[in-house]
Design a protein around this motif. Structure first.
Motif, PDB file in Angstrom:
ATOM      1  N   ALA A  22       0.831  -1.211   0.000  1.00 31.20           N
ATOM      2  CA  ALA A  22       0.000   0.000   0.000  1.00 31.20           C
ATOM      3  C   ALA A  22       0.862   1.255   0.000  1.00 31.20           C
ATOM      4  N   VAL A  23       1.937   1.249   0.767  1.00 31.74           N
ATOM      5  CA  VAL A  23       2.846   2.397   0.793  1.00 31.74           C
ATOM      6  C   VAL A  23       3.454   2.617  -0.589  1.00 31.74           C
ATOM      7  N   ARG A  24       3.856   1.521  -1.233  1.00 28.59           N
ATOM      8  CA  ARG A  24       4.451   1.627  -2.574  1.00 28.59           C
ATOM      9  C   ARG A  24       3.439   2.159  -3.581  1.00 28.59           C
ATOM     10  N   ALA A  25       2.152   1.874  -3.348  1.00 22.43           N
ATOM     11  CA  ALA A  25       1.099   2.370  -4.231  1.00 22.43           C
ATOM     12  C   ALA A  25       0.664   3.784  -3.862  1.00 22.43           C
ATOM     13  N   ARG A  26       1.342   4.370  -2.862  1.00 21.50           N
ATOM     14  CA  ARG A  26       1.100   5.737  -2.418  1.00 21.50           C
ATOM     15  C   ARG A  26      -0.302   5.934  -1.847  1.00 21.50           C
ATOM     16  N   LEU A  27      -0.798   4.950  -1.121  1.00 19.46           N
ATOM     17  CA  LEU A  27      -2.061   5.107  -0.411  1.00 19.46           C
ATOM     18  C   LEU A  27      -1.829   5.910   0.871  1.00 19.46           C
ATOM     19  N   ASP A  28      -2.901   6.523   1.369  1.00 18.67           N
ATOM     20  CA  ASP A  28      -2.757   7.291   2.611  1.00 18.67           C
ATOM     21  C   ASP A  28      -2.764   6.349   3.819  1.00 18.67           C
ATOM     22  N   LEU A  29      -2.681   6.922   5.016  1.00 15.38           N
ATOM     23  CA  LEU A  29      -2.589   6.110   6.233  1.00 15.38           C
ATOM     24  C   LEU A  29      -3.760   5.152   6.363  1.00 15.38           C
TER      25      LEU A  29
END
Length: 202
Positions: A22-29
């Motif tokens: 999710a972080v790599r996909a630039r999702l928020d917290l």
């Protein structure tokens, strides 16, 4: 008790995998936590639905939610450090696959289902969360690609069922089954083993 411990460890491992994706996909917290929860709980929820266990086990006790949430938050906060540990993440994903496969298979056997059903449910427990993670990220699920993933889970499930039918100690059987899954998965990554695809495709 062994199954509970295995599941909690597996939840943390799979949550870390989903949160990092999710972080790599630039999702928020919020997106990171949701994807971590989905990856961690998806396989277990599918398992319980198939076995008629309602509400699902992972939604009845707070540790099953607290562990993956805390893990996802940790990955969100320290993702640069986690991202540099690519090999460690692959190892953790393999360990999570093994843990969920054997715990899912053991749960299915405890519910009294036939041996072949327990094998399939065990495999689904291992691969379900990752498949849901990939779908939410609009990717073809890893288990449908050429990498050896679901086959490793199925092999571990077969070992657990065979050991149970032979009356071997449950701790030994689950340890051997989980280890087999991890070894097959890691060797497949190392040797670049892939399942065959239709001939004539590039």
């Amino acid at each position: 008790m062994v199954i509970v411990v295995l599941e909690l460890v597996g939840l943390a491992v799979f949550s870390a995998s989903g949160a990092l994706a999710a972080v790599r996909a630039r999702l928020d917290l919020f997106g990171v936590v949701v994807l971590g929860l989905t990856t961690a709980l998806g396989g277990g929820i599918i398992r319980d639905v198939l076995l008629g266990i309602t509400p699902p086990t992972t939604l009845r006790a707070w540790p099953y939610l607290a562990v993956p949430i805390a893990t996802a938050l940790g990955v969100f906060a320290f993702h640069p450090q986690v991202a540099r540990l690519r090999k460690a993440v692959l190892l953790l994903d393999a360990v999570g696959l093994g843990l969920f496969t054997v715990s899912g298979t053991a749960t299915a056997l405890a519910a009294g289902v036939p041996a072949y059903t327990a094998c399939l449910i065990g495999m689904t427990s291992g691969i379900g969360g990752g498949a849901m993670r990939d779908l939410l990220l609009r990717e073809i699920p890893l288990v449908l690609r050429r990498e050896i993933y679901a086959v490793a889970a199925l092999a571990g499930a077969v070992v657990v069922v065979a050991g149970a039918r032979l009356g071997l100690p449950s701790v030994l059987v689950t340890a051997v089954g989980a280890t087999l899954v991890v070894v097959i998965r890691l060797v497949a990554l190392w040797r670049r083993w892939n399942a065959p695809v239709a001939p004539g495709l590039t």
